[in-house]
Design a protein around this motif. Structure first.
Motif, PDB file in Angstrom:
ATOM      1  N   LEU A 284       0.837  -1.196   0.000  1.00 25.22           N
ATOM      2  CA  LEU A 284       0.000   0.000   0.000  1.00 25.22           C
ATOM      3  C   LEU A 284       0.876   1.251   0.000  1.00 25.22           C
ATOM      4  CD1 LEU A 284      -3.105   0.052   0.024  1.00 25.22           C
ATOM      5  CD2 LEU A 284      -2.969   0.727   2.423  1.00 25.22           C
ATOM      6  N   SER A 285       1.888   1.287   0.888  1.00 17.66           N
ATOM      7  CA  SER A 285       2.761   2.463   0.963  1.00 17.66           C
ATOM      8  C   SER A 285       3.486   2.674  -0.352  1.00 17.66           C
ATOM      9  CB  SER A 285       3.807   2.290   2.068  1.00 17.66           C
ATOM     10  OG  SER A 285       3.246   1.725   3.212  1.00 17.66           O
ATOM     11  N   CYS A 286       4.092   1.595  -0.888  1.00 14.99           N
ATOM     12  CA  CYS A 286       4.872   1.736  -2.117  1.00 14.99           C
ATOM     13  C   CYS A 286       3.961   2.102  -3.288  1.00 14.99           C
ATOM     14  CB  CYS A 286       5.624   0.453  -2.439  1.00 14.99           C
ATOM     15  SG  CYS A 286       7.067   0.255  -1.405  1.00 14.99           S
ATOM     16  N   GLY A 287       2.748   1.555  -3.320  1.00 16.95           N
ATOM     17  CA  GLY A 287       1.807   1.879  -4.385  1.00 16.95           C
ATOM     18  C   GLY A 287       1.502   3.368  -4.387  1.00 16.95           C
ATOM     19  N   VAL A 288       1.192   3.922  -3.207  1.00 21.98           N
ATOM     20  CA  VAL A 288       0.863   5.348  -3.111  1.00 21.98           C
ATOM     21  C   VAL A 288       2.089   6.215  -3.395  1.00 21.98           C
ATOM     22  CG1 VAL A 288       0.134   7.178  -1.529  1.00 21.98           C
ATOM     23  CG2 VAL A 288      -1.071   4.979  -1.535  1.00 21.98           C
ATOM     24  N   ILE A 289       3.203   5.947  -2.701  1.00 23.46           N
ATOM     25  CA  ILE A 289       4.419   6.758  -2.890  1.00 23.46           C
ATOM     26  C   ILE A 289       4.903   6.664  -4.332  1.00 23.46           C
ATOM     27  CG2 ILE A 289       6.806   7.131  -2.154  1.00 23.46           C
ATOM     28  CD1 ILE A 289       5.994   5.831   0.519  1.00 23.46           C
ATOM     29  N   GLY A 290       4.930   5.414  -4.874  1.00 24.68           N
ATOM     30  CA  GLY A 290       5.375   5.209  -6.247  1.00 24.68           C
ATOM     31  C   GLY A 290       4.468   5.956  -7.221  1.00 24.68           C
ATOM     32  N   GLY A 291       3.159   5.906  -6.989  1.00 28.03           N
ATOM     33  CA  GLY A 291       2.206   6.608  -7.851  1.00 28.03           C
ATOM     34  C   GLY A 291       2.464   8.106  -7.854  1.00 28.03           C
ATOM     35  N   VAL A 292       2.683   8.680  -6.658  1.00 30.14           N
ATOM     36  CA  VAL A 292       2.969  10.114  -6.559  1.00 30.14           C
ATOM     37  C   VAL A 292       4.280  10.447  -7.275  1.00 30.14           C
ATOM     38  CG1 VAL A 292       3.509  11.992  -4.961  1.00 30.14           C
ATOM     39  CG2 VAL A 292       1.646  10.404  -4.431  1.00 30.14           C
ATOM     40  N   ALA A 293       5.316   9.619  -7.036  1.00 28.37           N
ATOM     41  CA  ALA A 293       6.618   9.846  -7.679  1.00 28.37           C
ATOM     42  C   ALA A 293       6.449   9.813  -9.191  1.00 28.37           C
ATOM     43  CB  ALA A 293       7.628   8.795  -7.237  1.00 28.37           C
ATOM     44  N   CYS A 294       5.702   8.831  -9.671  1.00 26.64           N
ATOM     45  CA  CYS A 294       5.440   8.675 -11.104  1.00 26.64           C
ATOM     46  C   CYS A 294       4.744   9.919 -11.647  1.00 26.64           C
ATOM     47  CB  CYS A 294       4.581   7.427 -11.300  1.00 26.64           C
ATOM     48  SG  CYS A 294       4.037   7.139 -12.974  1.00 26.64           S
ATOM     49  N   ALA A 295       3.741  10.443 -10.914  1.00 26.16           N
ATOM     50  CA  ALA A 295       3.014  11.631 -11.341  1.00 26.16           C
ATOM     51  C   ALA A 295       3.952  12.832 -11.447  1.00 26.16           C
ATOM     52  CB  ALA A 295       1.881  11.921 -10.360  1.00 26.16           C
ATOM     53  N   ILE A 296       4.801  13.035 -10.428  1.00 22.53           N
ATOM     54  CA  ILE A 296       5.726  14.176 -10.427  1.00 22.53           C
ATOM     55  C   ILE A 296       6.707  14.076 -11.597  1.00 22.53           C
ATOM     56  CG2 ILE A 296       7.575  15.321  -9.139  1.00 22.53           C
ATOM     57  CD1 ILE A 296       6.115  14.440  -6.568  1.00 22.53           C
ATOM     58  N   LEU A 297       7.285  12.893 -11.777  1.00 18.83           N
ATOM     59  CA  LEU A 297       8.253  12.713 -12.861  1.00 18.83           C
ATOM     60  C   LEU A 297       7.616  12.961 -14.220  1.00 18.83           C
ATOM     61  CD1 LEU A 297      10.332   9.583 -11.758  1.00 18.83           C
ATOM     62  CD2 LEU A 297      11.027  11.976 -11.719  1.00 18.83           C
ATOM     63  N   LEU A 298       6.386  12.440 -14.409  1.00 22.80           N
ATOM     64  CA  LEU A 298       5.696  12.634 -15.681  1.00 22.80           C
ATOM     65  C   LEU A 298       5.437  14.111 -15.928  1.00 22.80           C
ATOM     66  CD1 LEU A 298       2.998   9.821 -15.990  1.00 22.80           C
ATOM     67  CD2 LEU A 298       4.965  10.226 -17.469  1.00 22.80           C
ATOM     68  N   TYR A 299       5.007  14.821 -14.862  1.00 20.58           N
ATOM     69  CA  TYR A 299       4.698  16.244 -14.990  1.00 20.58           C
ATOM     70  C   TYR A 299       5.953  17.036 -15.355  1.00 20.58           C
ATOM     71  CZ  TYR A 299       3.216  20.967 -13.850  1.00 20.58           C
ATOM     72  OH  TYR A 299       2.951  22.300 -13.914  1.00 20.58           O
TER      73      TYR A 299
ATOM     74  N   TRP B 199      14.088   0.891   4.049  1.00 19.05           N
ATOM     75  CA  TRP B 199      15.015   0.421   3.008  1.00 19.05           C
ATOM     76  C   TRP B 199      14.425   0.621   1.621  1.00 19.05           C
ATOM     77  CZ3 TRP B 199      19.967  -1.050   3.845  1.00 19.05           C
ATOM     78  CH2 TRP B 199      20.329  -1.317   5.160  1.00 19.05           C
ATOM     79  N   LEU B 200      13.102   0.473   1.521  1.00 19.49           N
ATOM     80  CA  LEU B 200      12.475   0.568   0.198  1.00 19.49           C
ATOM     81  C   LEU B 200      12.391   2.017  -0.285  1.00 19.49           C
ATOM     82  CD1 LEU B 200       9.618  -2.094   0.307  1.00 19.49           C
ATOM     83  CD2 LEU B 200      11.845  -2.242  -0.810  1.00 19.49           C
ATOM     84  N   LEU B 201      12.273   2.982   0.656  1.00 21.42           N
ATOM     85  CA  LEU B 201      12.139   4.387   0.253  1.00 21.42           C
ATOM     86  C   LEU B 201      13.345   4.893  -0.536  1.00 21.42           C
ATOM     87  CD1 LEU B 201      10.262   6.400   3.015  1.00 21.42           C
ATOM     88  CD2 LEU B 201       9.621   5.974   0.636  1.00 21.42           C
ATOM     89  N   PRO B 202      14.592   4.723  -0.003  1.00 19.22           N
ATOM     90  CA  PRO B 202      15.746   5.156  -0.813  1.00 19.22           C
ATOM     91  C   PRO B 202      15.796   4.413  -2.136  1.00 19.22           C
ATOM     92  CG  PRO B 202      16.425   4.548   1.404  1.00 19.22           C
ATOM     93  CD  PRO B 202      15.004   4.160   1.290  1.00 19.22           C
ATOM     94  N   CYS B 203      15.285   3.163  -2.112  1.00 27.55           N
ATOM     95  CA  CYS B 203      15.260   2.335  -3.308  1.00 27.55           C
ATOM     96  C   CYS B 203      14.282   2.937  -4.322  1.00 27.55           C
ATOM     97  CB  CYS B 203      14.814   0.953  -2.872  1.00 27.55           C
ATOM     98  SG  CYS B 203      15.211  -0.338  -3.989  1.00 27.55           S
TER      99      CYS B 203
END
Lengths: 374, 374
Positions: A284-299, B199-203
């Motif tokens: 859940l954490s990685c899905g949300v954080i990854g999604g936000v990171a993906c959105a920022i990078l795309l923008y 560990w996953l966040l820096p990753c």
């Protein structure tokens, strides 16, 4: 040189040699010693029989303390010992007597009265990993080794078990990285490179499958939405790396728990429930954080594709969640499965499983992107 | 309950408790025992002082065998012991006498004549990993623990070292997978998930950098050659996975060699030469095999891009070679560097380094593709 080694080490050295040299060497040493070494060589190197020292002092139940002391005085054992083993009149093992009792009890005391009948022993055919678990669980310094008919054949001391623990730990580490301790046997770089390639080759095939999956999806996306496909591709390494690592974290806990025996103590269902909960939280954490990171990078980098980027971010978040759930489930079950079918559980933390996991997670990601963003 | 535990285990349990409970518990047990536990708590949990057992039997050089035996008889030590430690008249450690000598020598013999002056000892402030190496190198069963002024303060037995070896091995495994043993302290899944996320966040950030690198190259390729870019992207996971694994193989050999102390024995320059040769062989094989695989996949799935595919395959092969050389060099030097600056060498096999390595290898690959195939 051979007769200066301990018999158990000599047996290990000899079993590495070719048949002829071995026979020649065995003839060159005193017959009593060569008989001992030959018997040791009949046990597997990784079994209790393979790591035991055949030099033990045994006395009869009927003997007195002073008779036992005389036996110790007569014994020509170089190595230190800590207990005297007691056998009954049929030669079967009864228990041990600590040397300190021989010092502090009257000379006429019967050995049978001092013996500890609950002495923990191991059997010759036990695997060295099982022996290590017994030592570690019972804080043993030395343990007698018995044959299946309770005949005393040797002893194992804790210093040998420290070596075993180090060997097994190094093996786990090597397996996780896709190589093995054999490569250190020879100094030749060619030999070592060949061993490492046997692990990298299946890994090449596995990543080839990932490339095929990506190419397959390229066709599915069609010319029109190739911009979505290209944008999605940039996040493939993220999905693969994060889900791979999440799976590795789980399998390291399980593999190390199985190796040290700690996990067997816990109820397996308890471990499962706990790991599944952790996986849900992490995914859940990685899905949300990854999604936000993906959105920022795309923008930041690809504002021209904004129309599809909400869907892409959503597909990415869901794919991250699913891929982590799949990877941790594999990390949880594969070690148990591998152990059941007789494969080293540490393989499940190795490159083979990680690579297979890459293909699965990328396929999930691309399917979700295709469904949601085109 | 506390007074039934060994003093060293009691000290470990107490040091985990909050200040107030600790004080209350220490008051509830006999003063002699609480003083012993307090002293043990003053040593770091991971030092020789933290794992030693303060119960030892020591006799003076001047004593006779029968006086030593009387001392053993009077001592109320539950645990087994194997040697009597000898101190001089200033209370400084001289050496040990094996219990078997007390049994087999005349009663009037001076202890000073039986003492082994070369007894291997450890000091209270030694790290437990160093203690384990000393045990393992010298096949020890028990070793005396001295303070810096040679005062005898306790002993360490091999059963405790087996535990240490298991702890350290599990820690290496956890570090490689990016988690740590602390997570097993509490049953809470939330607690464990938080540790894994650190560990996953820096990753995530690292793979975000990889995504940025890929996007940066998308612009460089320009609209016209986006087909080359898309085809090249399909092989990104292969470059990343293979070079990552090749680096991991090297660092596992180095990390495990440093942990068990085997590597220190070999000449470092010898290890370097060997590893560099292996890396060259592995990189060459993977470069060629990967290039061929890439050519076959391109021919099968994307025949429309044949014009550029020879260049693409060539770029891929060279990138594979370079990425593997970079990854194995990192795998070889980082463990030594980390140890020098006081970081656990096993970190260099962990997700952080693997992720950093992904970004580097992808950047190399894209640069070569851009230079050669557009």
């Amino acid at each position: 040189i051979l007769s200066e080694l301990d018999p158990d080490d000599a047996a290990d050295v000899l079993s590495e040699l070719p048949e002829e040299e071995r026979a020649a060497l065995l003839e060159s040493i005193p017959p009593a010693e060569s008989a001992e070494i030959k018997e040791l060589m009949s046990y597997s190197e990784d079994s209790a029989g393979g790591i035991m020292d055949p030099a033990v002092i045994s006395v009869s139940e009927e003997a007195t303390v002073s008779e036992a002391v005389n036996k110790i005085r007569a014994a020509e054992i170089d190595e230190d010992f800590f207990s005297v083993y007691v056998v009954n009149k049929d030669g079967r093992f009864v228990g041990d007597v600590r040397i300190r009792f021989l010092l502090t009890r009257p000379e006429g005391t019967k050995i049978g009265d001092l013996v500890d009948p609950d002495t923990i022993y191991v059997t010759v055919d036990m695997d060295q990993e099982e022996v290590r678990n017994i030592f570690s669980k019972n804080d043993l310094i030395v343990a007698p080794v018995l044959e299946n008919d309770n005949k005393l054949v040797g002893r194992i001391t804790a210093d040998r078990i420290i070596e075993v623990a180090e060997e097994e730990a190094a093996e786990d580490l090597y397996t996780m990285a896709g190589t093995d301790a054999d490569e250190l046997d020879k100094i030749s770089a060619f030999h070592a490179a060949r061993i490492r390639m046997t692990w990298l080759l299946p890994c090449l095939i596995g990543t080839g499958v990932t490339a095929l999956v990506l190419m397959f999806f390229y066709e599915k996306f069609g010319k029109g939405s190739s911009i979505v496909y290209t944008a999605a591709l940039a996040f493939v390494p993220m999905i693969a790396a994060i889900s791979g690592n999440a799976g590795l974290q789980t399998s390291a806990i399980v593999v190390s728990g199985l190796a040290t025996g700690h996990l067997v103590a816990l109820r397996v269902s308890q471990v499962f429930t706990r790991e599944v909960r952790i996986a849900l939280l992490v995914a859940l954490s990685c899905g949300v954080i990854g999604g936000v990171a993906c959105a920022i990078l795309l923008y930041l980098k690809a504002p021209e594709s904004t129309i599809k980027s909400v869907q892409l971010v959503f597909a990415f978040g869901m794919a991250m969640f699913s891929a982590i759930m799949v990877a941790t489930t594999l990390g949880l079950f594969l070690p148990f499965l591998f152990r059941r079918i007789g494969i080293d559980p540490a393989i499940s933390s190795g490159p083979l499983v990680t690579t297979a996991n890459d293909s699965i997670s990328v396929a999930i990601y691309m399917t979700l992107t295709l469904l949601l963003a085109t």
